[in-house]
Design an enzyme around this catalytic site. Structure first.
Site, PDB file in Angstrom:
ATOM      1  N   LYS A 164     -54.695  43.045  84.409  1.00 19.52           N
ATOM      2  CA  LYS A 164     -54.085  42.015  85.255  1.00 19.52           C
ATOM      3  C   LYS A 164     -52.573  42.195  85.216  1.00 19.52           C
ATOM      4  CE  LYS A 164     -57.639  39.319  86.352  1.00 19.52           C
ATOM      5  NZ  LYS A 164     -57.983  39.000  87.737  1.00 19.52           N
ATOM      6  N   ASP A 189     -55.061  44.571  88.869  1.00 18.70           N
ATOM      7  CA  ASP A 189     -55.327  43.422  89.746  1.00 18.70           C
ATOM      8  C   ASP A 189     -54.123  42.491  89.681  1.00 18.70           C
ATOM      9  OD1 ASP A 189     -56.318  41.283  91.175  1.00 18.70           O
ATOM     10  OD2 ASP A 189     -58.135  41.031  89.966  1.00 18.70           O
ATOM     11  N   LYS A 263     -68.214  39.969  94.896  1.00 17.07           N
ATOM     12  CA  LYS A 263     -68.672  38.961  93.932  1.00 17.07           C
ATOM     13  C   LYS A 263     -69.561  38.007  94.711  1.00 17.07           C
ATOM     14  CE  LYS A 263     -64.289  38.936  91.450  1.00 17.07           C
ATOM     15  NZ  LYS A 263     -63.062  38.142  91.210  1.00 17.07           N
TER      16      LYS A 263
HETATM   17  O1  LIG Z   1     -64.943  38.533  84.547  1.00 21.87           O
HETATM   18  C1  LIG Z   1     -64.027  39.276  84.150  1.00 21.87           C
HETATM   19  O2  LIG Z   1     -64.214  40.119  83.263  1.00 21.87           O
HETATM   20  C2  LIG Z   1     -62.655  39.168  84.718  1.00 21.87           C
HETATM   21  C3  LIG Z   1     -62.661  39.489  86.156  1.00 21.87           C
HETATM   22  C4  LIG Z   1     -61.454  39.001  86.882  1.00 21.87           C
HETATM   23  O3  LIG Z   1     -60.484  39.713  86.907  1.00 21.87           O
HETATM   24  C5  LIG Z   1     -61.476  37.699  87.506  1.00 21.87           C
HETATM   25  C6  LIG Z   1     -62.021  36.636  86.820  1.00 21.87           C
HETATM   26  C7  LIG Z   1     -62.016  35.369  87.360  1.00 21.87           C
HETATM   27  C8  LIG Z   1     -61.475  35.171  88.600  1.00 21.87           C
HETATM   28  C9  LIG Z   1     -60.937  36.225  89.310  1.00 21.87           C
HETATM   29  C10 LIG Z   1     -60.957  37.502  88.771  1.00 21.87           C
HETATM   30  C11 LIG Z   1     -60.454  38.616  89.632  1.00 21.87           C
HETATM   31  O4  LIG Z   1     -61.072  39.691  89.719  1.00 21.87           O
HETATM   32  O5  LIG Z   1     -59.472  38.423  90.319  1.00 21.87           O
HETATM   33 MG   LIG Z   2     -59.544  40.254  91.478  1.00 22.38          MG
END
Ligand SMILES: O=C(O)CCC(=O)c1ccccc1C(=O)O
Ligand SMILES: [Mg+2]
EC number: 4.2.1.113
Length: 372
Positions: A164, A189, A263
């Site tokens: 992130k 991300d 997702k």
């Molecule tokens: O579940 C995970 O391991 C984290 C995945 C993640 O980055 C995420 C988790 C919650 C909400 C948004 C995101 C995303 O991909 O932006």
């Molecule tokens: Mg994402």
């Protein structure tokens, strides 16, 4: 089939650490587990993965819960259903995709169990993998901690890492990782944190050989994405910018991205996820499977989806123990030597541990067809 009874478990799952992204801090996770029971006593489970705050998409868990208890679930009890996808014309997947997905997923699990089929075989008619590669997501951590975590998870067998990032230090962190691990399967991300003025930072990131760059721009228009993609070699991946099939069609038309993170909750169910996957296939857009720090009920569904043979990269799919000290599914999800086995049994292919489920429940609602 008729749904005779529905239970809604509002879970609060303590997390083992605080997860930080450009938009949020999370130290416990609330979701809703929906249990449906039909006239034969067959049971199915689905999960509503909305967050309490609208930092990721607009739908919040209190909204999902209200619309489910007041509208969607009483309506579901009142009608005969031949196939789970029949709910889509009347459930609002635009305002409440996550609520819709939770109901659809529960019905699909039940429906597949009734047919003695795996959930994937009821939706997709194609060969799938028996095991998938796991993928690790690391929050916005201080750099030495980040590098240590990568070391640890590499030793555990994880081979793909998503980091992130935010504009202030995203390039710096990714560069440090690249210097230490030149060949690591790496992506980033940004959760829409870079403004157009910060595109020079993204161009620096473009030099680092990432598998893709997820949701870089704060700008919510596809033209800005198109212009950015023209300037970058790294494929842009969309996540929260694509919530409906129409969004995906528009992104394709604009050539706004080359990759899509799928997702099930975000897009309103497997019905839409499948349509999006087919659209990606037709237009040579890569897809792969994300995750939302949810319980095993939603996560194992994503493990199933990640078993499609043309996934672009390993998904955001790691062991249940990564975020939580216990999971509601048995067996829980285990990444061993970087691989997660795809369950083979009917429906989701896992059992729900109702003792654990109840111990995590902060509110429980029961709806019965006899009460209508
Ligand atoms: O579940 C995970 O391991 C984290 C995945 C993640 O980055 C995420 C988790 C919650 C909400 C948004 C995101 C995303 O991909 O932006
Ligand atoms: Mg994402």
């Amino acid at each position: 089939m008729w749904i005779n009874k529905i239970e809604v478990f509002h879970l609060s799952m303590p997390m083992k650490f605080t997860f930080k992204s450009a938009q949020a801090l999370l130290n416990h996770r609330e979701t809703l587990v929906i249990k449906v029971i039909d006239e034969l006593g067959t049971v199915g489970y689905g999960e509503v993965v909305a967050f309490n705050e609208p930092f990721y998409t607009q739908e919040t868990l209190p909204d999902s819960k209200r619309v489910l208890l007041n509208r969607f679930l009483p309506q579901l009890l009142a009608r005969e259903i031949k196939h789970p996808f029949e709910i889509h014309p009347w459930m609002d997947n635009v305002t409440y995709p996550m609520a819709t997905a939770g109901v659809e997923n529960a019905l699909l699990d039940l429906f597949a169990r009734r047919q003695h089929q795996s959930i994937m075989d009821t939706v997709f008619h194609e060969e799938t993998q028996d095991a998938i590669y796991a993928g690790m997501v690391l929050g916005d951590l201080e750099i030495t901690h980040l590098l240590n975590q990568i070391d640890d998870y590499l030793q555990e067998g994880y081979a793909r890492f998503k980091i992130k990032i935010k504009p202030e230090d995203g390039f710096f962190k990714l560069k440090c990782i690249r210097e230490k691990y030149p060949d690591l399967m790496l992506l980033a991300d940004a959760n829409r944190s870079f403004r157009v003025e910060q595109i020079p930072e993204l161009k620096k990131i473009d030099e680092l050989g990432l598998l893709c760059l997820e949701e870089p721009l704060a700008e919510e228009n596809f033209l800005a994405y198109q212009k950015l993609q023209e300037q970058l070699t790294t494929p842009i991946c969309m996540d929260e910018s694509i919530q409906t099939v129409e969004d995906l069609k528009k992104a394709i038309q604009f050539k706004a991205c080359q990759v899509v993170n799928i997702k099930v909750g975000r897009v309103g169910g497997m019905y839409y996820a499948q349509q999006m996957i087919e659209l990606c296939r037709q237009h040579h857009i890569h897809f792969w499977i994300g995750s939302m720090m949810e319980s095993g009920i939603s996560k194992i569904l994503h493990v199933h989806l990640a078993s499609l043979k043309d996934n672009y990269i390993p998904g955001d799919l790691s062991s249940s123990r990564r975020y939580f000290s216990e999971d509601v599914i048995q067996p829980e999800i285990i990444a061993s030597q970087g691989l997660i086995q795809v369950p083979k049994g009917p429906g989701l292919g896992v059992e729900i541990d109702e003792d654990i489920l109840k111990s995590l429940t902060i509110n429980h609602a029961i709806l019965d067809r006899d009460m209508l």
